[in-house]
Design an enzyme around this catalytic site. Structure first.
Site, PDB file in Angstrom:
ATOM      1  N   HIS A   1       6.045   7.344  11.192  1.00  0.00           N
ATOM      2  CA  HIS A   1       5.842   7.005   9.629  1.00  0.00           C
ATOM      3  C   HIS A   1       4.781   8.561   9.187  1.00  0.00           C
ATOM      4  CE1 HIS A   1       3.756   5.044   6.682  1.00  0.00           C
ATOM      5  NE2 HIS A   1       2.804   4.426   6.503  1.00  0.00           N
TER       6      HIS A   1
ATOM      7  N   LYS B   1      21.964 -10.237   1.412  1.00  0.00           N
ATOM      8  CA  LYS B   1      23.100 -11.435   1.282  1.00  0.00           C
ATOM      9  C   LYS B   1      24.696 -10.405   2.005  1.00  0.00           C
ATOM     10  CE  LYS B   1      22.153 -11.727  -4.715  1.00  0.00           C
ATOM     11  NZ  LYS B   1      23.027 -11.037  -5.055  1.00  0.00           N
TER      12      LYS B   1
ATOM     13  N   ARG C   1       0.968  -0.998  -0.140  1.00  0.00           N
ATOM     14  CA  ARG C   1       0.327  -0.267   0.126  1.00  0.00           C
ATOM     15  C   ARG C   1       0.659   1.470  -0.212  1.00  0.00           C
ATOM     16  NH1 ARG C   1      -5.214  -0.919   2.916  1.00  0.00           N
ATOM     17  NH2 ARG C   1      -5.334   0.491   3.559  1.00  0.00           N
ATOM     18  N   THR C   2       1.945   1.612   0.954  1.00  0.00           N
ATOM     19  CA  THR C   2       2.629   2.595   1.039  1.00  0.00           C
ATOM     20  C   THR C   2       3.285   2.807   0.216  1.00  0.00           C
ATOM     21  OG1 THR C   2       2.523   1.850   3.316  1.00  0.00           O
ATOM     22  CG2 THR C   2       4.293   4.148   2.458  1.00  0.00           C
TER      23      THR C   2
ATOM     24  N   ARG D   1      11.682   2.621   3.765  1.00  0.00           N
ATOM     25  CA  ARG D   1      10.585   2.190   5.283  1.00  0.00           C
ATOM     26  C   ARG D   1      11.814   0.727   5.323  1.00  0.00           C
ATOM     27  NH1 ARG D   1       5.587  -0.729   5.228  1.00  0.00           N
ATOM     28  NH2 ARG D   1       4.805   1.174   5.993  1.00  0.00           N
TER      29      ARG D   1
END
Lengths: 341, 439
Positions: A157, A107, A79-80, A129
């Site tokens: 946020h 990795k 969504r974001t 994020r």
């Protein structure tokens, strides 16, 4: 529904002088903490204009033409990420998505390695994020572009709080004086933190409603009222903001079971009735229907959950635009070197 | 043990004169001098003057404090296993620059120091490469797993000066009770990292700051619960017990109560915890991520008061070298630990400058008490003792620059800070191992 310019709080009516003058005092958007009221109102005004443009005008603008936006998502978030992607594309930016979960980070490449690599590609805007609090701030020290925090651990946020504020203002014409109840998993929620900061900045009275194990330490020092019963916490409030509860936290780790949580903290019509009759129901998504919110409420007349998604795109357009205005047109800022981690 | 670090004795006597002598072991705080011969102190006090020395060559230490060499009870190195972070040699260079003449190294290496051969390895490597005295604490349990006891008697014979699992707590009360009972038979000191692991899953002090930063917290109760449990077990067994580092007000009170009850209990605190608090973490600065965590200003003040009144016996550096790979990460992912050998004395001297802790008590906590608790026969300037000396310019200010520090790792929480008080010379067994020119 509201949404017409004339019904918006006067502060939001201030026209933005033109499309290039600075409206935001910060080089990055790392959190709500530290923002001024005018920073916030400018962003919301800009976002409000973009709502109208997106609804009625040409959807493809050229504000960010020639700008490169990288969405760096260390946590999966459909969504974001799509909201930021759409926002950038509507403004004409070149948008690149990197879902790092599956790539070099597994990795052994560190966040800073990834940042330095991306920085060498000279992006203008970096949306990040990450599961760790402070990751966006760390990245901002290491890159030469504007960084937007799209969620860092349980910290902040900011674009979610801004879109929530825009949604509220478009319905209630103000934030000041409103009573907002934020309900559910406050402990793990960056949405709750950013919202508490922003709503308090704009003059709302904030309540939190949650079982004790889902409240952060020293919550009483935040200037919020704390409730552990929905019936008391929702009484006479203007906004009911529900939070998602991760399913893995409902197996006895924080609360005993889904059914007990729903019984005491799930928002159903009965509990909603304690709020004001015109109270808005909000949720940052994705919802767990039948866990923290009943479907009848989520889809009910008081719900503005779908509108929040629309506001999300507009707010992110505003943030991208505002940060790009603070940058030189020819983006060639070198990365800062050194500094403590 | 430490005596195994042999510096060739020198037959020629020499002296320091006109120094400010601080030797809490003899209650001495006066102008005076020290005479050194064959690696030992032969005279110390106000009577050591230029006139009294005759032909003995002397060094004029006017304006300097002369202290018994510092004994740091809590030093982590990377040898063996992670020598790129720190070797015994590089740690000893840092120690000498910080006025530390004896480092007690922790068993948290790879492999763990849980066997006689490894104690022997540390002592031999130290003898061959280190410029200060080095003595190891051996592990309490094999591989630090908290399950099976190590060979306390054999480890002691090999040269281990105490037993600890370093930065890990022995979780099982049953195992720890047996450890204490058995250690008592050898009169071995048991050193515990006082933190209940089940409650200590966070990354900083739990409270308003951690909540605002969105970081999982470690409540002070994690330390208090473990300390209370341990004190009950000490009462049950009579073993000598040392809490490696305490970090909060309640722990100071608990230790004071235990001492008042006559329990054989001592404790330490790190220099960082006496100077810094949780607010110094600021915007996720990982060099301030310590274990136990930095706590509130109220806790810090209680720790300072605990040092001043002697409730807290010992100040340690808790020197813990970490490399950029383990520190330049988001806060929650970074390792715990900070280096501290070179800044320990200078940072805590501020407490004396401000009148919060008497200078003699600081020196007692930095030298005499650790030596006494571990039975090392050092930490004193009295005749017959090894000539381990630290000379300090108490009011010379300097700025901490990580790159100028001698430790291989640069994770200092004091970077860019001005500290008042500077080590000028460090002497181990009569030999100059560090000197610094100041204006």
């Amino acid at each position: 529904m509201a949404g017409r310019a004339a019904s918006i709080e006067p502060a939001l009516m201030t026209p933005i002088p033109n499309q290039t003058s600075p409206v935001f005092s910060q080089p990055h958007l790392l959190g709500i903490e530290g923002l001024s009221v005018s920073d916030v109102l400018n962003l919301l005004t800009l976002a409000h204009n973009y709502v109208e443009l997106s609804r009625h005008g040409e959807k493809k603008l050229s504000v960010l033409r020639g700008r490169t936006q990288i969405n760096l998502f260390f946590e999966a978030s459909t969504r974001t990420q799509s909201s930021f992607e759409l926002a950038g594309k509507r403004l004409g930016a070149d948008v690149m998505n990197m879902s790092v979960k599956s790539s070099s980070v597994s990795k052994g490449e560190t966040l800073i390695d990834t940042a330095v690599t991306l920085n060498a590609m000279n992006p203008d805007l970096l949306v990040i994020r990450h599961a760790s609090a402070g990751a966006a701030a760390l990245l901002a020290q290491k890159v030469g572009c504007a960084v937007i925090n799209a969620g860092d651990g349980a910290h902040e946020h900011p674009t979610q709080a801004l879109l929530d504020a825009l949604t509220i203002i478009r319905h209630k014409h103000r934030v000041e004086g409103l009573t907002v109840a934020i309900c559910g998993d406050i402990l793990h929620s960056r949405v709750a933190r950013s919202n508490i900061l922003l709503l308090q900045l704009l003059g709302a009275s904030v309540r939190v409603v949650a079982p004790r194990p889902l409240l952060p330490a020293a919550i009483d020092r935040w200037g919020v009222q704390v409730f552990s019963r929905m019936e008391e916490g929702l009484k006479d409030c203007d906004i009911v903001m529900m939070l998602r509860l991760q399913l893995e936290r409902m197996d006895g780790a924080f609360v005993p079971s889904v059914r007990e949580y729903y019984r005491y903290f799930g928002l159903d019509e009965e509990k909603l009735a304690y709020a004001k009759p015109d109270a808005l129901v909000m949720h940052p998504g994705p919802m767990n229907r039948g866990v923290e919110i009943a479907s009848s409420v989520a889809d009910g007349v008081q719900s503005v959950i779908r509108e929040q998604v629309e506001m999300g795109v507009a707010v992110r357009m505003a943030v991208l635009d505002a940060l790009a205005r603070n940058r030189p047109v020819q983006a060639e800022t070198p990365a800062p070197q050194g500094g403590e981690a | 043990m430490s005596a195994r670090v042999d510096f060739p004795p020198s037959g020629t006597p020499y002296a320091y004169v006109n120094a400010g002598i601080v030797d809490p072991s003899a209650g001495l705080e006066c102008p005076g001098g020290v005479v050194v011969q064959n690696g030992q102190i032969v005279a110390c006090g106000p009577e050591v003057t230029i006139d009294a020395l005759g032909d003995i060559p002397h060094i004029d230490a006017s304006g300097l404090l002369l202290l018994p060499g510092l004994v740091d009870m809590r030093v982590f190195t990377g040898e063996p296993g992670t020598e790129h972070r720190e070797t015994l040699a590089s740690a000893s260079e840092a120690a000498a620059a910080g006025g530390v003449t004896t480092m007690i190294v922790m068993p948290n290496t790879d492999p763990v120091i849980d066997d006689v051969a490894l104690v022997d390895f540390i002592l031999r490597r130290a003898r061959d490469t280190a410029i200060v005295r080095v003595a190891p604490m051996a592990a309490l349990t094999r591989k630090l797993e908290g399950k099976q006891m190590t060979e306390f008697g054999l480890l002691q014979e090999a040269g281990a000066v105490a037993l600890t699992d370093g930065n890990r707590a022995v979780r099982s009360a049953r195992v720890f009770r047996r450890i204490l009972s058995y250690a008592r038979d050898f009169d071995m000191l048991v050193v515990q990292h006082v933190e209940e692991p089940e409650l200590a899953t966070g990354v900083m002090n739990e409270g308003e700051v951690s909540s605002r930063l969105g970081l999982p917290g470690i409540p002070a109760a994690a330390e208090i619960i473990m300390l209370e449990r341990d004190l009950r077990l000490v009462e049950l067994t009579g073993a000598r017990y040392h809490a490696a580092q305490i970090s909060c007000r309640t722990s100071v009170e608990l230790i004071a109560q235990a001492k008042a009850r006559g329990l054989p209990v001592t404790c330490g605190v790190s220099a960082a915890h006496l100077i810094l608090n949780e607010n110094d973490i600021g915007a996720y600065r990982t060099f301030f991520k310590l274990s136990p965590p930095l706590r509130t200003e109220d806790d810090r003040q209680a720790l300072v008061a605990g040092v001043a009144d002697g409730t807290i016996d010992v100040i340690v550096s808790s020197h813990d070298p970490e490399e950029p790979d383990t520190k330049r990460l988001p806060f929650a992912e970074a390792e715990f630990g900070a280096i501290g050998l070179e800044t320990m004395l200078a940072s805590v001297l501020s407490l004396a400058h401000r009148g919060e802790v008497p200078l003699s008590r600081l020196v007692d906590a930095l030298s005499c008490q650790p030596a006494r608790i571990l039975g090392l026969g050092i930490g004193t300037l009295q005749p017959g003792a090894p000539a381990d000396l630290t000379l300090v310019a108490p009011h010379h200010s300097w700025r901490v620059e990580a790159q100028a520090l001698k430790s291989k790792s640069k994770n200092t929480p004091f970077e860019h800070r001005m500290l008042e008080g500077c080590v000028v010379q460090t002497v181990v067994a009569g030999h100059l191992v560090f000197s610094r020119q100041i204006d």
